[in-house]
Enzyme design. Structure first.
Site, PDB file in Angstrom:
ATOM      1  N   GLY A 155      44.579  44.525  43.274  1.00  0.00           N
ATOM      2  CA  GLY A 155      43.546  44.464  42.237  1.00  0.00           C
ATOM      3  C   GLY A 155      43.224  43.038  41.879  1.00  0.00           C
ATOM      4  O   GLY A 155      43.050  42.701  40.702  1.00  0.00           O
ATOM      5  N   SER A 187      51.308  50.212  31.037  1.00  0.00           N
ATOM      6  CA  SER A 187      50.511  50.111  29.820  1.00  0.00           C
ATOM      7  C   SER A 187      51.169  50.920  28.712  1.00  0.00           C
ATOM      8  O   SER A 187      51.863  51.904  28.975  1.00  0.00           O
ATOM      9  CB  SER A 187      49.097  50.647  30.068  1.00  0.00           C
ATOM     10  OG  SER A 187      48.378  50.774  28.855  1.00  0.00           O
ATOM     11  N   TYR A 210      45.432  59.071  32.873  1.00  0.00           N
ATOM     12  CA  TYR A 210      45.666  57.625  32.909  1.00  0.00           C
ATOM     13  C   TYR A 210      47.016  57.309  32.264  1.00  0.00           C
ATOM     14  O   TYR A 210      47.823  56.554  32.808  1.00  0.00           O
ATOM     15  CB  TYR A 210      44.544  56.887  32.177  1.00  0.00           C
ATOM     16  CG  TYR A 210      44.705  55.387  32.184  1.00  0.00           C
ATOM     17  CD1 TYR A 210      44.369  54.640  33.313  1.00  0.00           C
ATOM     18  CD2 TYR A 210      45.197  54.716  31.073  1.00  0.00           C
ATOM     19  CE1 TYR A 210      44.529  53.255  33.326  1.00  0.00           C
ATOM     20  CE2 TYR A 210      45.362  53.336  31.073  1.00  0.00           C
ATOM     21  CZ  TYR A 210      45.016  52.617  32.201  1.00  0.00           C
ATOM     22  OH  TYR A 210      45.186  51.246  32.212  1.00  0.00           O
ATOM     23  N   GLY A 244      39.543  40.700  36.518  1.00  0.00           N
ATOM     24  CA  GLY A 244      40.461  40.919  35.417  1.00  0.00           C
ATOM     25  C   GLY A 244      41.761  40.155  35.522  1.00  0.00           C
ATOM     26  O   GLY A 244      41.809  39.027  36.023  1.00  0.00           O
ATOM     27  N   ILE A 245      42.839  40.800  35.054  1.00  0.00           N
ATOM     28  CA  ILE A 245      44.118  40.110  35.025  1.00  0.00           C
ATOM     29  C   ILE A 245      44.674  39.874  36.430  1.00  0.00           C
ATOM     30  O   ILE A 245      45.448  38.941  36.635  1.00  0.00           O
ATOM     31  CB  ILE A 245      45.154  40.854  34.149  1.00  0.00           C
ATOM     32  CG1 ILE A 245      45.438  42.252  34.680  1.00  0.00           C
ATOM     33  CG2 ILE A 245      44.687  40.916  32.709  1.00  0.00           C
ATOM     34  CD1 ILE A 245      46.516  42.976  33.894  1.00  0.00           C
ATOM     35  N   GLY A 246      44.272  40.694  37.387  1.00  0.00           N
ATOM     36  CA  GLY A 246      44.709  40.464  38.759  1.00  0.00           C
ATOM     37  C   GLY A 246      44.178  39.155  39.308  1.00  0.00           C
ATOM     38  O   GLY A 246      44.907  38.380  39.940  1.00  0.00           O
TER      39      GLY A 246
END
Length: 289
Positions: free
Chosen positions: A13, A143, A168, A17-19
């Site tokens: 990923g 998460s 999720y 984003g954070i990836g």
């Protein structure tokens, strides 16, 4: 712990984003970073950006849609052929899908396939390369959404009562249980040079909810101004990759760079072992048995 300039790090990923922040930060510190991504166009664009920011060319691409287990096997085989070892695996990729249940290439619910089955299989297939590292780390981005989880081992594929947010949350709880059980099995096998931890990055203003539709898409857009930045969200991942003390911890769950308790009734050793065994059956891959 070897200097980052000597480390091979695979980030899933990694194109947003954070990836992306994780991959770029580590590359700027000298690491040899491999970007695992679905889109060749986005991967090439990200590779160019990170190489320019890092000032070196040791940023590679590995194409794979983690929801497709055939592609996961192909990507793992390619990695195993190209590289002598793997020092850090960051299982970062994760998506929130919409209210309509979607299926992967193998017929699994897409949230389960992307967020859990794909990373589980990838980790299993790269374990030998991780064991070649003097001190390897497996980092699973989970998460606090695990609190929404209502797991049912007889309904992992959500064929009954599908709900996007519930599934999720389920997959994020599975990520945590995967980490705990992997840590236990590594210890049982006497494998001391590989550690694994999971983390909560925070509620990040990224594109993870772009696949959602209807009220889910509206909700993620509504709350985006109140979310933290990808740069802030990547901090705990980066801590687990680089901190010396973190290399001596395994099986933990971290938030804001600190270990925190996982509070959910479905976190017993028996639950973790049963989930592991069912996952092996789904991905058709034995893993540390």
């Amino acid at each position: 712990m070897a200097p980052l300039a000597q480390q091979l790090i695979l980030v899933t990923g990694a194109t947003s984003g954070i990836g992306k922040v994780t991959a770029q930060t580590l590359a700027k510190q000298g690491a040899h970073v491999i970007l695992l991504a679905r889109s060749a166009e986005k991967a090439e664009r990200t590779q160019h950006e990170i190489r320019a920011a890092a000032g070196h060319d040791r940023v590679d691409i590995l194409l794979c849609d983690l929801s497709d287990l055939t592609q996961v096997r192909k990507a793992a085989a390619e990695f195993n052929q190209r590289y002598p070892r793997l020092d850090v695996l960051v299982n970062n990729a994760g998506l929130l899908f919409g209210k309509e249940r979607q299926l992967s290439a193998q017929g699994y619910e897409m949230t389960l396939a992307t967020n859990y089955l794909g990373p589980f299989l990838l980790t299993a297939l790269l374990l030998d390369k991780l064991r070649q590292s003097p001190a390897a780390r497996i980092i699973n981005v989970a998460s606090m959404a695990y609190r929404f989880a209502k797991p049912d081992l007889t309904n992992l594929n959500q064929e009954r009562g599908y709900g996007a947010m519930r599934q999720y949350g389920n997959t994020k709880l599975y990520n945590i249980l995967f980490t705990q059980e992997l840590s236990r099995r590594l210890r049982t096998k006497g494998i001391s040079n590989v550690v694994t931890n999971s983390l909560h990055p925070g509620v990040v203003a990224s594109n993870f909810g772009d696949n959602a539709k209807g009220w889910l898409a509206k909700l993620t857009k509504l709350f985006r101004p109140f979310m933290i930045s990808p740069e802030q969200g990547a901090q705990t991942t980066l801590y687990l990759v680089t901190d010396e003390a973190a290399g001596h911890i395994s099986g933990g769950f971290f938030a804001k760079q600190k270990a925190v308790a996982v509070k959910h009734p479905f976190t017993t050793p028996t639950d973790a072992q049963q989930l592991w065994e069912q996952t092996e059956a789904l991905v058709e891959q034995n893993f540390l048995d």
